[in-house]
Design an enzyme around this catalytic site. Structure first.
Site, short mmCIF file in Angstrom:
data_model
loop_
_atom_site.label_atom_id
_atom_site.label_comp_id
_atom_site.label_asym_id
_atom_site.label_seq_id
_atom_site.Cartn_x
_atom_site.Cartn_y
_atom_site.Cartn_z
N ASP A 80 0.83 -1.21 0.00
CA ASP A 80 0.00 0.00 0.00
C ASP A 80 0.87 1.27 0.00
O ASP A 80 1.82 1.37 0.78
CB ASP A 80 -0.88 -0.05 1.26
CG ASP A 80 -1.98 0.98 1.27
OD1 ASP A 80 -2.44 1.37 0.19
OD2 ASP A 80 -2.39 1.38 2.38
N ASP A 102 2.69 4.62 -5.56
CA ASP A 102 2.00 5.90 -5.42
C ASP A 102 2.98 7.05 -5.63
O ASP A 102 3.67 7.49 -4.72
CB ASP A 102 1.36 5.98 -4.03
CG ASP A 102 0.71 7.34 -3.77
OD1 ASP A 102 0.63 8.15 -4.71
OD2 ASP A 102 0.30 7.60 -2.62
N HIS A 196 -7.52 10.82 3.29
CA HIS A 196 -7.06 9.81 4.24
C HIS A 196 -7.46 10.20 5.66
O HIS A 196 -7.43 11.38 6.01
CB HIS A 196 -5.55 9.63 4.15
CG HIS A 196 -5.13 8.69 3.07
ND1 HIS A 196 -4.16 8.99 2.14
CD2 HIS A 196 -5.57 7.45 2.75
CE1 HIS A 196 -4.03 7.97 1.32
NE2 HIS A 196 -4.87 7.03 1.66
N HIS A 226 -9.37 4.86 -2.11
CA HIS A 226 -8.63 4.86 -0.85
C HIS A 226 -9.42 5.66 0.18
O HIS A 226 -10.34 6.39 -0.17
CB HIS A 226 -7.25 5.51 -1.05
CG HIS A 226 -6.28 4.57 -1.68
ND1 HIS A 226 -5.24 4.02 -0.98
CD2 HIS A 226 -6.23 4.04 -2.91
CE1 HIS A 226 -4.57 3.22 -1.78
NE2 HIS A 226 -5.14 3.21 -2.96
N THR A 251 -7.87 3.65 8.70
CA THR A 251 -8.09 4.38 9.96
C THR A 251 -9.13 3.71 10.85
O THR A 251 -8.90 3.54 12.05
CB THR A 251 -8.52 5.84 9.65
OG1 THR A 251 -7.61 6.37 8.69
CG2 THR A 251 -8.47 6.68 10.91
ZN LIG Z 1 -4.59 5.02 0.75
#
Ligand SMILES: [Zn+2]
Length: 300
Positions: A80, A102, A196, A226, A251
């Protein structure tokens, strides 16, 4: 074993979504795979660079293989938010099934170049790696690579301040099509109003933009959302209907696990046998993941 690519194509066609959950301990991995087994869903375990360093790349791969053997369900391991080509290569070399490179913080051209490098490296190296480190043989081409376009603000925690999303953060459908064609990725992570972490105010996903991006890219390239924590259920469902086939939750599970662990420790201040106080946190995690997988329509 069925490839992640096949599962994602099926999810896209049938309008349901797979769930991606992060782990930094074997206990978290067990919660994810047991939840997936319970609802009849594929298990996708993610490790960020920090999580992978804590757990160990080779250890994560060995645990994945052990859980596959023990539970008999598809279990995939994803790197990730790996933020450099070098970091992504470490995960490929270790035997990960899935790579998320990413480079969304870089310029479009740099993002294309680095992401394409990872796609090419994955094609060349995967069979050798799978033979070396994993007792389950995988075919070349099984590895799925995710790129990211658009800017996702925040990090995986409960946010204390309001985070403002700027218009230029959003993924542009035409640029998305160009990015997919130039990189050869299998999955695309997009910015459509998600951030996020759990934000102070309710997120507002741009569902129409998801539809436009879905229409602009080939069917066999899956769309990834995401930052699924803190997004209301009705928006999650609308995003899946618009073409999202993989949703990341980090989270929510970090918060649930930590709160459960704290509660258990304060209930039993004299307990020093770890498995007597961390089992409850694992169960909390598992129950939450079951709930999310059912919401995504991933069961069965
Ligand atoms: Zn993410």
């Amino acid at each position: 074993m069925i490839a992640l690519k096949e599962i994602l194509l099926q999810a896209t066609r049938e309008h349901w979504s797979t769930g991606h959950f992060n782990a930094s301990e074997s206990d978290h991995m067990r919660a994810i795979v047991e939840a997936a087994k319970e609802v009849g869903a594929p298990a996708i375990i993610g490790t960020s660079e920090g999580e992978a360093k804590h757990l160990g790349y080779l250890e994560a791969v060995a645990l994945r293989d052990a859980f596959r053997a023990e539970l008999g369900i598809p279990v995939f391991l994803n790197s990730d938010h790996h933020k450099s080509v070098e970091a992504a290569k470490i995960a490929i070399d270790a035997g990960y099934d899935s790579i998320h490179i990413d480079l969304s913080a870089q310029s479009f051209d740099e993002n294309v170049r680095g992401t394409r490098d990872v796609v090419e490296y994955a094609k060349i190296n995967h069979r050798y790696v799978a033979n070396q480190h994993s007792n389950i043989l995988q075919n070349v081409g099984m590895l799925s690579v995710e790129g990211e376009l658009g800017y996702l603000r925040g990090d995986s925690k409960i946010q204390k301040e309001k985070i403002e999303i700027k218009p230029e953060d959003y993924t542009d459908p035409d640029q998305a099509a160009d990015f997919v064609a130039k990189t050869g990725i299998n999955r695309l992570a997009i910015a459509v109003g998600n951030i996020h972490g759990i934000s102070l105010d309710e997120p507002n996903l741009d569902i129409d933009r998801i539809k436009k991006i879905r229409e602009a890219i080939p069917e066999n390239v899956a769309l990834v959302l995401h930052a699924g924590s803190g997004i209301p259920d009705d928006q999650i469902k609308a995003a899946i209907a618009a073409g999202i086939a993989n949703i990341h939750i980090n989270t929510d599970i970090r918060v649930a696990y930590t709160e459960a662990l704290r509660k258990e420790l304060s209930k039993k201040p004299d307990e020093t046998t770890p498995y007597r106080f961390d089992a409850a946190a694992r169960d909390t995690l598992k129950n939450l993941i079951v709930e999310k997988l059912r919401l995504f329509g991933s069961g069965g």
